[in-house]
Motif scaffolding. Structure first.
Motif, short mmCIF file in Angstrom:
data_model
loop_
_atom_site.label_atom_id
_atom_site.label_comp_id
_atom_site.label_asym_id
_atom_site.label_seq_id
_atom_site.Cartn_x
_atom_site.Cartn_y
_atom_site.Cartn_z
N GLN A 138 0.83 -1.22 0.00
CA GLN A 138 0.00 0.00 0.00
C GLN A 138 0.86 1.26 0.00
O GLN A 138 0.54 2.24 -0.66
CB GLN A 138 -0.93 -0.01 1.23
N ILE A 139 1.97 1.23 0.73
CA ILE A 139 2.88 2.39 0.73
C ILE A 139 3.42 2.62 -0.68
O ILE A 139 3.39 3.74 -1.20
CB ILE A 139 4.06 2.18 1.72
N LEU A 140 3.87 1.52 -1.32
CA LEU A 140 4.44 1.66 -2.67
C LEU A 140 3.38 2.12 -3.66
O LEU A 140 3.67 2.92 -4.56
CB LEU A 140 5.09 0.35 -3.11
N GLU A 141 2.15 1.66 -3.47
CA GLU A 141 1.06 2.11 -4.34
C GLU A 141 0.83 3.61 -4.19
O GLU A 141 0.64 4.34 -5.17
CB GLU A 141 -0.24 1.35 -4.02
N GLN A 170 9.53 2.31 10.75
CA GLN A 170 10.71 1.83 10.02
C GLN A 170 10.36 1.46 8.58
O GLN A 170 11.09 1.78 7.64
CB GLN A 170 11.31 0.63 10.77
N LEU A 171 9.22 0.78 8.41
CA LEU A 171 8.80 0.36 7.06
C LEU A 171 8.60 1.58 6.15
O LEU A 171 9.09 1.61 5.01
CB LEU A 171 7.51 -0.46 7.16
N ALA A 172 7.90 2.58 6.66
CA ALA A 172 7.65 3.79 5.85
C ALA A 172 8.97 4.48 5.50
O ALA A 172 9.16 4.94 4.37
CB ALA A 172 6.73 4.74 6.62
N ARG A 173 9.88 4.53 6.47
CA ARG A 173 11.18 5.19 6.20
C ARG A 173 11.98 4.40 5.16
O ARG A 173 12.59 4.98 4.27
CB ARG A 173 11.98 5.33 7.50
N ALA A 176 10.35 5.04 1.79
CA ALA A 176 10.59 6.42 1.35
C ALA A 176 12.03 6.60 0.85
O ALA A 176 12.28 7.32 -0.11
CB ALA A 176 10.28 7.39 2.49
N SER A 177 12.96 5.89 1.51
CA SER A 177 14.37 6.01 1.11
C SER A 177 14.60 5.50 -0.30
O SER A 177 15.52 5.94 -0.99
CB SER A 177 15.27 5.22 2.06
N GLU A 178 13.76 4.54 -0.72
CA GLU A 178 13.92 4.00 -2.08
C GLU A 178 13.45 5.01 -3.13
O GLU A 178 13.84 4.93 -4.29
CB GLU A 178 13.09 2.72 -2.24
#
Ligand SMILES: [Zn+2]
Length: 245
Positions: A138-141, A170-173, A176-178
């Motif tokens: 969902q974050i990547l979407e 941590q997952l969101a960070r 986001a770093s990618e």
């Protein structure tokens, strides 16, 4: 002074996300008189010794075009606007945008005019979710949708990202770093010399609305003031109580 400032709307409604128009002028005048340069994110993040202030606006409120832009132009000040793409007027999307659907938002035409005036357009997801509550997919979407829309509507590929509500884990960070050169939070701190590029602190303008607090900028008192505000904010049990969005 080395800090990134967060604004949402520049208007006189007195709402929790509004910064009064006249105070915005006063703040920029104060920075000019204090010889504190207003820098782009590229400039302020280029070197740990760089002194100055960067200006950011979250969400894409219409007042950024209507009320902030003339003042930014007057002071020749760069700024970055973090757009939640589903919230923009004339969007083909009728998707639910969390917490900002009731505000007067920018149109794509106005965003193009901001761009033409040198304001940089950045990413703030598509639907403005609390990123701690969604999966990696969902974050990547959210990132992909936001990028596709910014590319197709205004031909922009964003470099920077602001977490909706300032919330991250941590997952969101990691995600986001990618995608982004750097990602911004609402952690109430000046910009330190070293920091996590996926969790950069900002100063919320909510705390700089009076002449008294504006005058504290660039004085040793500011550190004491911020520590006190942080303490009170944590006491309320919310990382970004003052910032609704
Ligand atoms: Zn937001």
């Amino acid at each position: 002074m080395r800090a990134i400032l967060t604004f949402h709307s520049i208007d006189d409604s007195g709402s929790i996300i509004s910064y009064p128009r006249k105070k915005f002028s006063t703040l920029l005048e104060k920075l000019r008189k204090s010889d504190i340069p207003i820098l782009s994110l590229d400039e302020i993040l280029a070197s740990p010794s760089k002194q100055g202030v960067a200006i950011t606006f979250d969400d894409g409120m219409r007042s950024v075009y209507k009320d902030a832009l003339p003042i930014l132009k007057e002071y020749n000040a760069p700024a970055h606007v973090f757009i939640a793409t589903a919230a923009i007027k004339n969007s083909d999307s009728s998707e639910q945008v969390i917490n900002i659907e009731d505000y007067d938002m920018l149109s794509w035409g106005e965003i193009e005019k901001l761009l033409a005036s040198g304001i940089q357009i950045e990413a703030h997801t598509h639907r403005h979710p609390d990123m701690r509550t969604i999966s990696r997919e969902q974050i990547l979407e959210e990132f992909h949708l936001s990028h596709e829309i910014l590319a197709s509507k205004i031909g922009v590929k964003p470099n920077y990202f602001a977490y909706p509500f300032g919330y991250h884990n941590q997952l969101a960070r990691d995600c986001a770093s990618e995608f982004y050169t750097a990602s911004l939070t609402t952690e109430l701190k000046p910009l330190p010399k070293s920091y996590d590029i996926a969790a950069i602190p900002r100063l919320d303008s909510f705390y700089f609305q009076t002449s008294k607090t504006i005058n504290k900028l660039d004085t040793p008192l500011m550190e004491v003031y911020l520590k006190l505000r942080n303490f009170m904010r944590n006491l309320k049990g919310s990382q970004c109580k003052a910032t609704a969005v």
